[in-house]
Design a protein around this motif. Structure first.
Motif, mmCIF file in Angstrom:
data_model
loop_
_atom_site.group_PDB
_atom_site.id
_atom_site.type_symbol
_atom_site.label_atom_id
_atom_site.label_comp_id
_atom_site.label_asym_id
_atom_site.label_seq_id
_atom_site.Cartn_x
_atom_site.Cartn_y
_atom_site.Cartn_z
ATOM 1 N N PRO A 86 39.314 -35.304 14.530
ATOM 2 C CA PRO A 86 39.504 -36.477 15.400
ATOM 3 C C PRO A 86 38.615 -36.381 16.643
ATOM 4 O O PRO A 86 38.389 -35.302 17.179
ATOM 5 N N VAL A 87 38.115 -37.520 17.087
ATOM 6 C CA VAL A 87 37.246 -37.580 18.268
ATOM 7 C C VAL A 87 37.645 -38.792 19.101
ATOM 8 O O VAL A 87 38.351 -39.697 18.640
ATOM 9 N N ALA A 88 37.184 -38.791 20.358
ATOM 10 C CA ALA A 88 37.366 -39.934 21.255
ATOM 11 C C ALA A 88 36.029 -40.640 21.391
ATOM 12 O O ALA A 88 34.993 -40.003 21.571
ATOM 13 N N LEU A 89 36.058 -41.960 21.308
ATOM 14 C CA LEU A 89 34.835 -42.757 21.273
ATOM 15 C C LEU A 89 34.798 -43.690 22.482
ATOM 16 O O LEU A 89 35.787 -44.361 22.803
ATOM 17 N N ARG A 90 33.640 -43.688 23.178
ATOM 18 C CA ARG A 90 33.409 -44.604 24.297
ATOM 19 C C ARG A 90 32.160 -45.422 23.986
ATOM 20 O O ARG A 90 31.076 -44.875 23.820
ATOM 21 N N ILE A 91 32.322 -46.743 23.928
ATOM 22 C CA ILE A 91 31.228 -47.651 23.592
ATOM 23 C C ILE A 91 30.880 -48.468 24.830
ATOM 24 O O ILE A 91 31.748 -49.120 25.420
ATOM 25 N N SER A 92 29.597 -48.416 25.236
ATOM 26 C CA SER A 92 29.152 -49.093 26.451
ATOM 27 C C SER A 92 28.195 -50.227 26.100
ATOM 28 O O SER A 92 27.256 -50.036 25.315
ATOM 29 N N ILE A 133 26.615 -51.853 28.631
ATOM 30 C CA ILE A 133 25.857 -52.074 29.870
ATOM 31 C C ILE A 133 24.378 -52.309 29.574
ATOM 32 O O ILE A 133 23.758 -53.238 30.106
ATOM 33 N N SER A 134 23.790 -51.459 28.707
ATOM 34 C CA SER A 134 22.359 -51.611 28.393
ATOM 35 C C SER A 134 22.079 -52.971 27.773
ATOM 36 O O SER A 134 21.093 -53.637 28.129
ATOM 37 N N ARG A 171 33.836 -29.596 24.132
ATOM 38 C CA ARG A 171 32.389 -29.389 24.083
ATOM 39 C C ARG A 171 31.664 -30.598 24.669
ATOM 40 O O ARG A 171 32.262 -31.642 24.924
ATOM 41 N N GLN A 172 30.355 -30.461 24.838
ATOM 42 C CA GLN A 172 29.564 -31.525 25.426
ATOM 43 C C GLN A 172 29.555 -32.761 24.530
ATOM 44 O O GLN A 172 29.533 -32.674 23.308
ATOM 45 N N SER A 173 29.592 -33.924 25.178
ATOM 46 C CA SER A 173 29.610 -35.183 24.435
ATOM 47 C C SER A 173 28.313 -35.365 23.648
ATOM 48 O O SER A 173 27.256 -34.874 24.044
ATOM 49 N N VAL A 174 28.418 -36.085 22.553
ATOM 50 C CA VAL A 174 27.267 -36.393 21.699
ATOM 51 C C VAL A 174 27.027 -37.896 21.760
ATOM 52 O O VAL A 174 27.960 -38.688 21.630
ATOM 53 N N ALA A 175 25.764 -38.268 21.982
ATOM 54 C CA ALA A 175 25.416 -39.682 22.061
ATOM 55 C C ALA A 175 25.265 -40.263 20.657
ATOM 56 O O ALA A 175 25.008 -39.550 19.676
ATOM 57 N N GLY A 176 25.431 -41.548 20.592
ATOM 58 C CA GLY A 176 25.288 -42.235 19.313
ATOM 59 C C GLY A 176 25.002 -43.715 19.522
ATOM 60 O O GLY A 176 24.877 -44.187 20.651
ATOM 61 N N THR A 177 24.912 -44.444 18.413
ATOM 62 C CA THR A 177 24.616 -45.873 18.449
ATOM 63 C C THR A 177 25.522 -46.588 17.457
ATOM 64 O O THR A 177 25.728 -46.110 16.332
ATOM 65 N N VAL A 178 26.063 -47.715 17.880
ATOM 66 C CA VAL A 178 26.906 -48.512 16.987
ATOM 67 C C VAL A 178 26.022 -49.124 15.901
ATOM 68 O O VAL A 178 25.040 -49.811 16.205
ATOM 69 N N GLU A 179 26.368 -48.869 14.621
ATOM 70 C CA GLU A 179 25.586 -49.404 13.507
ATOM 71 C C GLU A 179 26.251 -50.595 12.851
ATOM 72 O O GLU A 179 25.587 -51.568 12.492
ATOM 73 N N ARG A 180 27.564 -50.525 12.667
ATOM 74 C CA ARG A 180 28.251 -51.598 11.946
ATOM 75 C C ARG A 180 29.558 -51.952 12.652
ATOM 76 O O ARG A 180 30.242 -51.083 13.177
ATOM 77 N N ASP A 187 25.359 -48.527 23.021
ATOM 78 C CA ASP A 187 25.411 -47.082 23.212
ATOM 79 C C ASP A 187 26.834 -46.577 23.036
ATOM 80 O O ASP A 187 27.806 -47.251 23.407
ATOM 81 N N ALA A 188 26.952 -45.390 22.453
ATOM 82 C CA ALA A 188 28.265 -44.784 22.231
ATOM 83 C C ALA A 188 28.209 -43.310 22.612
ATOM 84 O O ALA A 188 27.149 -42.671 22.539
ATOM 85 N N PHE A 189 29.338 -42.806 23.023
ATOM 86 C CA PHE A 189 29.463 -41.396 23.396
ATOM 87 C C PHE A 189 30.714 -40.840 22.724
ATOM 88 O O PHE A 189 31.793 -41.419 22.833
ATOM 89 N N VAL A 190 30.532 -39.710 22.031
ATOM 90 C CA VAL A 190 31.613 -39.094 21.263
ATOM 91 C C VAL A 190 32.086 -37.858 22.003
ATOM 92 O O VAL A 190 31.292 -36.958 22.312
ATOM 93 N N ASP A 191 33.371 -37.814 22.323
ATOM 94 C CA ASP A 191 33.980 -36.667 23.005
ATOM 95 C C ASP A 191 34.871 -35.924 22.014
ATOM 96 O O ASP A 191 35.658 -36.546 21.288
#
Length: 362
Positions: free
Chosen positions: A341-347, A349-350, A292-301, A283-287
């Motif tokens: 430019p954005v800030a990326l948080r990759i989790s 945990i799942s 603005r509100q963060s956008v969820a995403g998924t690591v592909e590569r 799981d990833a979250f883009v700030d």
């Protein structure tokens, strides 16, 4: 003086046989015993009605004078043929109580009591505020219980907050990887310089919709030749790599173009040591920098970063090895924002929970 001890009934104050006369109903009797809280009369003073109240005058003799003390008393038992009435002092003032206590202590210790001592005791106030009752202090009233409940509630909230804060900090350090990235597209087109020279005009700003053959920039060579750089497609100008007045080489990247229908991805680079904790499917979250509100995403590569063809000699041996992380977003963003430019948080945990669940099932 004689101290009377009663084994059957333990009194709060000891009864003493001291020479005290009592005036009751105009008659004078010798008290059989006296204490700070009451006295006993001889049998001839009774019988008296139990519960009745009387005004007494205590006459206490000393060496060279006699002290009279008016006091009120209540009959506790009326007396009989062999046992005289017993009375308990009531409505005792603080000065009366202080005087009685002083007289009793003086007789117990054998101290010589003088007139000056009596006047001094009568004039002073030796009382202090009473201590709170232990049972009342332990139980408390409604206000005390409310304060206790509020205090325990606040303490519990603070404890839980500290626990959550510590747990969150540990989880972020263990399972969350942070990186800085750029909003990009897999279908971007890089427009390069057709010749070496100075950029005289950069005509299009990032985020502008352009059609095919739109003039993007003007380059003038050292020999004075002028070349127009045109758009190869109906695209959005995503980013620029040069500025007005800058000298460019042949084939150097000038601008990045993105088709209107291109899907956005976030591209970030991480050192290989940090990237080894990142796996496709995390799981990833883009700030965004604008809050603005963060956008969820998924690591592909997750792959090794390619060498920049525009750099001088590519990556040096002192530069740490990097990994390229591509994250697909759960929602489409305007193409005009490509290059931001954005800030990326990759989790992870799942993924960790799923692996632990599968291990337990086995």
């Amino acid at each position: 003086m004689q101290l009377i001890h009663e084994a059957e009934v333990q009194r709060q104050h000891p009864r003493l046989r001291i020479p005290v006369s009592v005036e009751l109903k105009g008659e004078r009797y010798e008290a059989s015993n006296i204490s700070v809280s009451g006295l006993g009369l001889p049998p001839e003073a009774g019988p008296l009605v139990r519960g009745a109240r009387h005004d007494l005058v205590l006459r206490i003799p000393f060496n060279d004078f006699e002290m009279s003390l008016p006091i009120k008393a209540e009959v506790k038992h009326g007396g009989g043929e062999t046992l005289g009435p017993g009375l308990c002092f009531t409505d005792v003032t603080r000065r009366q109580q202080s005087f009685l206590q002083y007289v009793v202590n003086g007789y117990l210790s054998g101290q010589m009591i003088r007139a000056g001592d009596v006047f001094d005791v009568a004039a002073r106030d030796a009382f202090v505020p009473s201590r709170p009752d232990g049972a009342a202090k332990a139980g408390g009233g409604a206000k005390a219980r409310f304060k206790k409940v509020v205090g325990l509630t606040l303490l519990t909230i603070v404890g839980l907050s500290c626990f959550v804060f510590v747990g969150t900090s540990i989880a972020e350090r263990t399972f969350v990887t942070e990186a800085a990235g750029t909003l990009s597209s897999r279908h971007s087109v890089v427009v390069r310089a057709p010749l070496a020279g100075l950029v005289r005009s950069l005509l299009v700003a990032p985020g502008t919709d352009v059609t095919e053959d739109t003039v993007l920039a003007v380059i003038e060579s050292e020999l004075g030749a002028v070349r127009l750089v045109q758009s190869p497609c109906n695209c959005v100008l995503a980013t620029t790599y040069i500025a007005d007045g800058e000298y460019v080489n042949v084939n150097q990247a000038l601008v990045g173009m993105t088709p209107d229908s291109a899907a956005q991805v976030v591209v970030a680079q991480l050192p290989l040591e940090a990237a080894r904790h990142v796996k496709p499917g995390d799981d990833a979250f883009v700030d965004f920098l604008d809050g603005r509100q963060s956008v969820a995403g998924t690591v592909e590569r997750v792959k090794a970063a390619s060498i920049d063809p525009n750099s001088y000699g590519g990556r040096s041996f002192n530069t740490p090895a990097l990994a390229r992380i591509e994250v697909s977003l759960s929602e489409d963003l305007p193409v005009s924002e490509i290059g931001q430019p954005v800030a990326l948080r990759i989790s992870s945990i799942s993924r960790t929970i799923n692996a632990a669940t599968a291990l337990l099932k086995e």
